[in-house]
Design an enzyme around this catalytic site. Structure first.
Site, PDB file in Angstrom:
ATOM      1  CE1 TYR A  62     -28.628 -12.648  30.715  1.00  8.02           C
ATOM      2  CE2 TYR A  62     -27.370 -11.479  29.046  1.00  8.02           C
ATOM      3  CZ  TYR A  62     -27.512 -11.926  30.344  1.00  8.02           C
ATOM      4  OH  TYR A  62     -26.532 -11.635  31.262  1.00  8.02           O
ATOM      5  CG  PHE A 215     -26.256   4.368  41.653  1.00  6.09           C
ATOM      6  CD1 PHE A 215     -26.260   5.146  42.789  1.00  6.09           C
ATOM      7  CD2 PHE A 215     -25.940   3.021  41.779  1.00  6.09           C
ATOM      8  CE1 PHE A 215     -25.942   4.611  44.034  1.00  6.09           C
ATOM      9  CE2 PHE A 215     -25.621   2.472  43.016  1.00  6.09           C
ATOM     10  CZ  PHE A 215     -25.627   3.274  44.148  1.00  6.09           C
TER      11      PHE A 215
END
Length: 345
Positions: A62, A215
């Site tokens: 990352y 979502f």
């Protein structure tokens, strides 16, 4: 239960205890557009810890590397025993080329580099991020076992590993957790991998439990994505698939309205309700979203509601693969037999 009200769970059967919800830290530094300003990112991390979200998930890829350094800065004034640090190795970038690596020398090199960047003596949970299919899993695990014996890592995990790879690894040294993508639109792991983890007493860490933000925001998420956000290239977010997939979001939204929560909270509550051996690690860059995610811990679903939501989110409903074809997943994680390594080593 933590003073903040976030309950604690035992992850796996080796002794690791974590907050029932973790924080995926990737988006603070990488893959989701430009890295967030350091002071803002540290504020999110401190708010998480102070709220009882103490299980922090990062990886050496990352950034690369900058997310681990960010965590070290955020944790400077935090008592080490207050947090459970998970990081990963196994994806190497050199001269713009990605390589999956799991040979013993690389395992050790990666672990020692992560310890330095994180500024800690020991990593609580160390995952193999992707499986090197050139190296028998037993060889990779053998080096991880040595690192446990040396006190450099406490517990071992695997990410995106098949059921048979998990079994072979676990036979060398106990696996504490398997990290996998599990959400209302990624349910393929329920067939084989989840039952294997439960049989072996391995904890389950669900990444992208909000469908990479789908979502939480629905199809309009795409309009908000920054330049360089890798979600723009994911098959599920391509126009021809998104038109189909938005039906799922609309049905989840209607159910959430009846329940009095947000669609994201409903999706996250569904993952939480899979069992006390499951810890979802939604990521966010905003304190407001973090608070919403914590709120999902209070959303309880009845058996009837679970059945209703699962009828909406059938495992084969979603269109589009999880990743681009260039990214290996558990479906490409079978390694050669140990005998082949002995013969060539």
């Amino acid at each position: 239960m933590a003073a903040s009200g976030v309950r604690r769970i035992k992850l796996g059967s080796q002794g690791l205890e974590v907050s029932a919800q973790g924080l995926g830290c990737m988006g603070l530094s990488a893959f989701y557009g430009a890295p967030k300003p350091e002071s803002d990112a540290i504020a999110v991390l401190h708010h998480a810890i102070n709220s009882g979200i103490t299980f922090l998930d990062t990886s050496d890829i990352y950034g690369p590397e900058t997310n681990e350094i960010l965590l070290s800065k955020a944790l400077k004034d935090v008592m080490r025993e207050k947090v459970e640090l998970a990081t990963k190795f196994g994806i190497s970038y050199s001269e713009g080329k990605r390589e999956i690596k799991g040979d013993p020398a690389y395992v050790r090199f990666a672990c020692e580099a992560s310890l330095r960047r994180l500024g800690v003596d020991c990593i609580d949970l160390y995952y193999q991020h992707r499986i090197d299919i050139r190296v028998p899993i037993e060889i990779t695990m053998g080096e991880l076992k040595k690192l446990v014996e040396e006190g450099k890592i406490k517990y071992v995990g695997l990410s995106e590993a098949s059921a048979s790879t998990i079994r072979r690894a676990h036979a060398v040294h106990p696996i504490t957790a398997v990290q996998l993508e599990w959400s209302l639109w990624s349910r393929d792991v329920e067939e084989d991998i989840i039952p294997t983890c439960r049989e072996l007493g391995i904890g389950i860490v669900a990444y992208s439990p909000l469908g990479r933000g789908f979502f939480a925001s629905g199809p309009k998420l795409l309009e908000k994505l920054e330049q360089g956000d890798f979600r723009k290239n994911l098959p599920r977010f391509q126009a021809e698939n998104l038109d189909h997939n938005k039906v799922l979001y609309e049905k989840v939204t209607a159910m959430a309205e009846k329940k009095g929560c947000t669609p994201g909270q409903l999706a996250l509550a569904w993952v939480h309700q899979q069992g006390d051996d499951v810890c979802p690690i939604p990521g966010t860059t905003k304190i407001e979203n973090l608070n919403q995610n914590i709120g999902a811990l209070s959303v309880k679903l009845t058996p009837e509601e679970m059945a209703e939501i699962e009828a909406i989110a059938q495992p084969d409903f979603v269109k589009g693969e999880r990743y681009m074809s260039s990214m290996p997943t558990y479906m490409q994680s079978e390694t050669p037999p140990l005998s082949s390594w002995k013969a060539s080593a």
